[in-house]
Structures are given as C-alpha cells and as structure tokens.
Scaffold this motif. Structure first.
Motif, PDB file in Angstrom:
ATOM      1  N   GLU A  50       0.841  -1.183   0.000  1.00 12.45           N
ATOM      2  CA  GLU A  50       0.000   0.000   0.000  1.00 12.45           C
ATOM      3  C   GLU A  50       0.886   1.246   0.000  1.00 12.45           C
ATOM      4  OE1 GLU A  50      -2.422  -0.160   3.487  1.00 12.45           O
ATOM      5  OE2 GLU A  50      -3.216  -2.121   3.008  1.00 12.45           O
ATOM      6  N   PRO A  51       0.414   2.311  -0.607  1.00 12.33           N
ATOM      7  CA  PRO A  51       1.194   3.547  -0.534  1.00 12.33           C
ATOM      8  C   PRO A  51       1.192   4.075   0.895  1.00 12.33           C
ATOM      9  CG  PRO A  51      -0.924   3.938  -1.594  1.00 12.33           C
ATOM     10  CD  PRO A  51      -0.804   2.464  -1.380  1.00 12.33           C
ATOM     11  N   LYS A  52       2.284   4.737   1.242  1.00 11.44           N
ATOM     12  CA  LYS A  52       2.380   5.281   2.593  1.00 11.44           C
ATOM     13  C   LYS A  52       1.329   6.370   2.785  1.00 11.44           C
ATOM     14  CE  LYS A  52       6.767   4.791   4.718  1.00 11.44           C
ATOM     15  NZ  LYS A  52       7.903   5.492   5.272  1.00 11.44           N
ATOM     16  N   GLU A  85      -6.514  11.008   5.616  1.00 10.19           N
ATOM     17  CA  GLU A  85      -7.760  10.275   5.388  1.00 10.19           C
ATOM     18  C   GLU A  85      -8.727  10.411   6.557  1.00 10.19           C
ATOM     19  OE1 GLU A  85      -6.667   6.240   4.531  1.00 10.19           O
ATOM     20  OE2 GLU A  85      -6.062   6.720   2.485  1.00 10.19           O
ATOM     21  N   ALA A  86      -8.242  10.861   7.702  1.00  5.80           N
ATOM     22  CA  ALA A  86      -9.107  11.015   8.875  1.00  5.80           C
ATOM     23  C   ALA A  86     -10.039  12.201   8.654  1.00  5.80           C
ATOM     24  CB  ALA A  86      -8.270  11.223  10.129  1.00  5.80           C
ATOM     25  N   VAL A 140      -4.962   6.746  11.690  1.00  5.12           N
ATOM     26  CA  VAL A 140      -3.761   7.026  12.486  1.00  5.12           C
ATOM     27  C   VAL A 140      -2.632   6.229  11.872  1.00  5.12           C
ATOM     28  CG1 VAL A 140      -2.664   6.740  14.743  1.00  5.12           C
ATOM     29  CG2 VAL A 140      -5.036   7.493  14.615  1.00  5.12           C
ATOM     30  N   MET A 141      -1.483   6.892  11.705  1.00  4.66           N
ATOM     31  CA  MET A 141      -0.349   6.206  11.086  1.00  4.66           C
ATOM     32  C   MET A 141       0.805   5.968  12.045  1.00  4.66           C
ATOM     33  SD  MET A 141       1.117   9.297   8.687  1.00  4.66           S
ATOM     34  CE  MET A 141       2.684   8.585   8.289  1.00  4.66           C
ATOM     35  N   ASP A 142       0.864   6.707  13.171  1.00  5.16           N
ATOM     36  CA  ASP A 142       1.977   6.546  14.097  1.00  5.16           C
ATOM     37  C   ASP A 142       1.612   7.164  15.437  1.00  5.16           C
ATOM     38  OD1 ASP A 142       4.474   5.736  14.947  1.00  5.16           O
ATOM     39  OD2 ASP A 142       5.600   7.036  13.595  1.00  5.16           O
TER      40      ASP A 142
END
Length: 151
Positions: A50-52, A85-86, A140-142
C-alpha cells in the motif's frame, strides 16, 4: 565350469545420461523461454504494498499513569499522528485504552531497555493503527511518546 565361461552382466545402454541431460535442457528451455510458465516463475515480483499514508493533524493526548509489575508505574504521554484520510482529529480514548492494556503489569526492566521499549512501542503502534482503521482507511499512522517515565 570352464575358464572361458564368464557370467554376463547387462551392459548399460549408451545414451542414458545423454537422454537425461536432453530432457532437463528441453524442460529448462520450455520454462525460461518457451511461454507463460517460465515468465511466471522467473518474472520479477510486482510490489503490491500500500502507498504510505500522508501525515495529517497531530492529536496530543493527556498523560496517564499505568501500574507496572513490582509496585512500579509508568507515566505515559503520547500523541497520535493522524493521516489526511481522517475526517476529524482522532479521539485518543481507544489509543489510551490499548496502551493501558499493553503496558499494565509489564516489568520495569523490560521497558527501561531500549530494545524492550522499542518492541512495546511497535506493538502499540500496530494495535492503535488497527483500532483506528475504518473501511480500510487508516486514520492514524503513528504514535509518539512525549513522556515516558518509570518509577
């Protein structure tokens, strides 16, 4: 028995090794150059990763105190790195609940070591990202620790 009588052993047929080599060569040619089978086996694999996600807003969460093993405790303050995206800044209650569940009753020695803390953080990030994924959209990514104190 006469001296001239010899037991006859079957002589190996010539070309046995040659036949085997030819069969292998034909099979290799068919695989490598002869069609889709060779292409599928030897073709480079396409990356399907998947793209980051792109970073969005950062949500600062309140500090919490978590009971560790042997009467110690952990004061933890963290922030959530949301993605674009959130739809809105993420509510931190799920992340705090996951952190409490993950860190409760852990050994302070484990969390004081760099490797132990990094492993715990990786586990926390994986669980938080999963908890904040809605309809295959990562919200959430991190996470970032802004306070990590053990007493």
């Amino acid at each position: 028995m006469a001296k001239d009588d010899k037991t006859t052993e079957p002589t190996p047929t010539k070309g046995g090794k040659k036949k085997l080599i030819m069969i292998i060569a034909i099979a290799l040619i068919a695989l490598i150059g002869g069609g889709a089978g060779g292409y599928m086996i030897f073709a480079p694999k396409k990356a399907t990763a998947e793209p980051k996600p792109t970073p969005g807003v950062v949500s600062v969460l309140d500090a919490i105190t978590i009971n560790l093993a042997d009467g110690h405790y952990l004061k933890l303050k963290m922030t959530l790195q949301a993605t674009t995206e959130a739809a809105e800044p993420p509510d931190g209650s799920k992340a705090l609940d996951i952190a409490i569940e993950l860190f409760s009753n852990q050994s302070p020695d484990t969390l004081l070591s760099t490797d132990g803390r990094e492993k715990a953080k990786q586990d926390l990030v994986a669980k938080v990202v999963t908890a904040y994924t809605v309809d295959k959209k990562k919200e959430v990514m991190d996470i970032y620790f802004t306070t990590f104190v053990i007493q």
